[in-house]
Enzyme design. Structure first.
Site, short mmCIF file in Angstrom:
data_model
loop_
_atom_site.label_atom_id
_atom_site.label_comp_id
_atom_site.label_asym_id
_atom_site.label_seq_id
_atom_site.Cartn_x
_atom_site.Cartn_y
_atom_site.Cartn_z
N MET A 268 0.82 -1.18 0.00
CA MET A 268 0.00 0.00 0.00
C MET A 268 0.87 1.26 0.00
O MET A 268 0.92 1.98 0.98
CB MET A 268 -0.92 0.03 1.21
N PRO A 269 1.61 1.50 -1.06
CA PRO A 269 2.47 2.68 -1.10
C PRO A 269 1.67 3.98 -1.10
O PRO A 269 0.66 4.10 -1.78
CB PRO A 269 3.23 2.55 -2.41
N HIS A 270 2.17 4.95 -0.34
CA HIS A 270 1.60 6.29 -0.34
C HIS A 270 2.75 7.27 -0.56
O HIS A 270 3.78 7.19 0.12
CB HIS A 270 0.91 6.61 0.99
N ILE B 80 -1.96 2.25 -4.82
CA ILE B 80 -1.07 3.41 -4.69
C ILE B 80 -1.90 4.67 -4.47
O ILE B 80 -2.88 4.91 -5.18
CB ILE B 80 -0.21 3.56 -5.96
N SER B 81 -1.49 5.47 -3.50
CA SER B 81 -2.11 6.79 -3.30
C SER B 81 -1.02 7.86 -3.37
O SER B 81 0.13 7.63 -2.98
CB SER B 81 -2.86 6.85 -1.97
#
Length: 74
Positions: A1-3, A40-41
């Protein structure tokens, strides 16, 4: 969950420019982390120059320098 959080001096970017930046970052993250683009956010926050040191440099660059993968030269 990359931010990814992008903090920058005020700049007038069109929606098309923001989308292009988002697309490029998303592609780079997908390639590096082998994850689906849906997880991705990306956030962008404009910080006035007079607030940069207190809001960004000291808490996120200086105090977390061990996590930086690219150091600023200023």
């Amino acid at each position: 969950m990359p931010h990814v959080s992008i903090k920058h001096f005020p700049a007038e970017l069109t929606q098309e420019q923001k989308q292009g930046l988002s697309d490029a970052i998303t592609t780079a993250i997908q390639n590096a982390l082998q994850c689906d683009e849906k997880v991705i956010s990306i956030a962008m926050e404009s910080i006035p120059p007079q607030d940069w040191s207190a809001a960004v440099y000291q808490p996120e660059i200086e105090s977390k320098h061990q996590h930086l993968i690219k150091q600023p030269d200023y």
